[in-house]
Design a protein around this motif. Structure first.
Motif: not given
Lengths: 272, 415
Positions: B245-257, B270-276
């Protein structure tokens, strides 16, 4: 008669009378609902040929401070898309007969439902749509709905538009084309850009549609100068600015008369 | 050089956007006509640069010698022990120059402008100030005039970054309209761009906005994922295999993408984005576009079609997050599309959970994360217990927390 036909009739009449159309903009719901109705009725009695009615949006990214503040004020008073259409119906009932072009950013229309919005707008008495953040590339659904309802789809062209884009955008426009006079956002300016005539001529090489120029026009002399080269004179920020404050209606009327005179008698007003 | 595992992916996830800039029903170009020629030019110039060996070599050189890439992959031993489950690895974008991943894109676009466009001036927006600092840094290094728009609320909560930008020679212009945060800074940057488009490049900082920005930003940020993939597979630098699994925070989402993209074809990851999640979803004070069915709907904001937090009338909702960088009403269109395809998943962490994430990573690993990145760390609290000891999680730590000390001190109080 469809909305598009009503808009076309205005430009035909202006041409027959040897003048340009005076096309005031007003931000619906500013300074409040009642005054919006009064302002538009007043302008309709002193020479407006066609109205642009602004539906407020929280994020007006093509607008300068004057219209930003006006539309924000309208929103803070709870003005909705439905309210704007209700005001159009009321204005029609009051006898205001000039065509209305609704100017809205895309998201309020999209949230309303594109097809439903176009139907409701046409039923309320709107004749055309101007959506500044919706280029023809993304407007398939809106254009189809407008064709169905007989509404004009008016796009903008800018001084930065290439020949290719002028041809492409013009081919999607009906009623008239909105030429943005300056590379910039809305707002009154003290001078018209020096290359405006050249820009208008560049567009005219690609289309027979009437050309209306907006952004930055603030007084009768400027309106007259634009009327010498284009079929329509659009004024927004200067009128909206005048509408604020205690004697707003009187100030709008005074400026409206000056602008109408400039647009209608281009040689009698201002230096040539 | 480690060889890459063979994939069995049936979908080519890198086939988007289409020619018009659409990711399925998302993306596109929703901008005033004045900007359309500039977007066409940017696309043309970018596509040329993408295949220009000289340009890519110069960018690569600067990423190594100026940014400090590759950033390390760190095995989080004590965090792993704390949860008692899967092994946790951290991709250290906090160690990139200027303290966050933002420099990857800022440098890429600034170099693109300098080498390939007839423009002399950059405007940018910033939320947390990280993109503003990165842009000011790239502009200083390349000798480009730079103006950064920033909401006045964000200027107050990210004060050190305001000073940093000014020290770097950028002009910081406060934005007092709307919610006085990132969205309003973007509006103002776009207005500046519309006015000065003939000599100005808009250096957009997230995987947002009109085409081709979501693609350009993704490509420049994909260096994160490419490095992480190599580092994970190499037994010298990582576990010697892909993560689960990969976890990254998502605002606009540039580090996650950026971290997700090179892993898309490995479908078992698994690719998991974490919003605020802000103060929680129910009250509406958050920036979780995918998590709130009431406010988060398909819409158009600032040039792109995606999920947008908005009211019934299509007016953009005010958002809240403790982290300025995630405090935004929309999300990159490619995230929305990958979610529809079932390839990525999104969840959220609240302000309080993010603060707990800050505390955990600081005490257990000696790394103070940015409040944005702490949302990704916070999700481990939920994710790790669901996974087994022989599994592996990769967390993208998008930035470091120095800029947030003021906020953190206020929230956590005396320690």
């Amino acid at each position: 008669m469809t909305g598009l036909e009503r808009i076309e009739a205005v430009f035909r009449r202006c041409r027959a009378e040897g003048r340009a159309a005076f096309m005031p903009y007003h931000a619906m719901g500013y300074p409040d609902r009642q005054k919006t109705l009064q302002i538009i009725r007043t302008l309709s009695e002193i020479g407006a040929d066609l109205f642009e009615i602004g539906i407020p949006h929280s994020d007006p990214l093509a607008d300068g401070p004057t219209i930003q503040t006006a539309t924000y004020t309208a929103l803070m008073q709870g003005t909705t898309v439905k309210d704007c259409l209700a005001m159009v119906r009321e204005l029609r009932a009051m006898g205001v007969a000039q065509p209305f072009c609704a100017m809205s950013y895309y998201n309020p229309i999209f949230a309303y439902g594109v097809e439903r919005f176009v139907e409701d707008a046409a039923a309320a008495g709107v004749d055309g749509l101007i959506v500044p953040d919706l280029p023809p590339e993304e407007a398939g659904e809106l254009e189809a709905a407008c064709r169905q309802a007989g509404l004009a789809t008016i796009y903008l062209l800018a001084p930065t538009s290439t020949e290719e884009r002028i041809r492409y955008v013009a081919s999607h426009c009906t009623g008239f084309i909105y030429l943005v006079s300056v590379t910039g956002i809305t707002g009154a300016r003290s001078e018209l850009p020096p290359d405006l005539a050249e820009f208008v001529a560049r567009v005219r090489r690609h289309t027979d549609l009437p050309l209306a120029v907006g952004f930055g026009i603030a007084n009768g002399a400027q309106a007259a100068a634009v009327a010498r080269i284009a079929e329509g004179v659009i004024v927004g920020s200067a009128l909206v600015k005048a509408a604020g404050g205690e004697d707003g209606l009187a100030r709008v009327a005074a400026l409206g008369r000056e602008l109408a005179h400039g647009a209608h008698h281009p040689r009698a007003n201002g230096a040539s | 050089m480690t060889s890459l595992p063979v994939t069995q992916s049936k979908v080519n996830y890198t086939a988007w956007p289409d020619e018009a800039g659409h990711f399925g029903p998302y993306g596109g170009k929703f901008v005033p006509e004045t900007l359309m020629p500039a977007l066409d030019e940017l696309e043309e110039v970018y596509l040329k640069a993408k295949h220009d060996k000289e340009f890519q070599a110069e960018l690569d050189h600067l990423l190594r010698t100026f940014v400090g890439r590759p950033t390390p992959l760190t095995y989080a031993r004590r965090l792993t022990e704390y949860f008692g489950g899967p092994r946790i690895y951290i991709k250290r974008e906090d160690l990139a120059h200027t303290g966050a991943h933002k420099i990857n894109n800022a440098l890429g676009q600034a170099l693109l402008m300098k080498r390939k466009m007839q423009k002399t001036r950059i405007v940018a927006e910033t939320g947390a100030g990280q993109h503003g600092v990165a842009t000011a840094t790239a502009a200083a290094m390349l000798g480009i005039e730079c103006v950064v728009y920033m909401g006045t609320v964000d200027m107050a909560r990210q004060e050190p970054n305001v000073y940093r930008m000014r020290l770097l020679g950028a002009e910081v212009r406060g934005v007092d309209s709307g919610s006085k945060t990132l969205k309003d800074a973007i509006n103002e940057a776009i207005r500046d761009w519309v006015t000065n488009v003939r000599n100005t490049h808009y250096l957009l900082g997230s995987a947002l906005g009109p085409h081709p920005y979501p693609t350009i930003v993704r490509d420049f940020q994909s260096v994160i994922g490419r490095e992480a993939l190599r580092q994970m597979l190499d037994p010298e630098t990582g576990p010697g295999r892909l993560p689960d699994a990969i976890v990254a925070c998502v605002g606009g989402g540039s580090n996650a993408i950026g971290v997700f993209h090179p892993f898309l074809e490995y479908e078992h990851v698994r690719l998991i984005g974490v919003e605020a999640g802000g103060r929680g979803i129910e009250g509406g004070e958050h920036a979780a576009r995918f998590a709130d069915p009431k406010l988060g709907r398909l819409g158009v904001l600032q040039g792109t079609k995606s999920y947008v937090l908005q009211d019934e009338d299509g007016q953009i909702a005010l958002t809240h997050s403790i982290s300025a960088g995630l405090d935004y009403a929309s999300v990159g269109p490619e995230h929305a599309w990958l979610r529809d395809l079932g390839r990525t998943e999104y969840t959220y962490a609240t302000d309080d959970e993010a603060l707990e994430g800050v505390r955990l990573l600081s005490r257990l690993e000696g790394i103070i994360p940015a409040l944005e990145s702490a949302h990704a760390v916070a999700h481990l609290v939920k994710l790790a217990p669901q996974m087994s000891k022989d599994e592996i999680i990769l967390v993208n730590l998008s930035g470091r927390g120095d800029k947030d000390l003021g906020t953190i001190m206020k929230e956590l109080g005396a320690l």
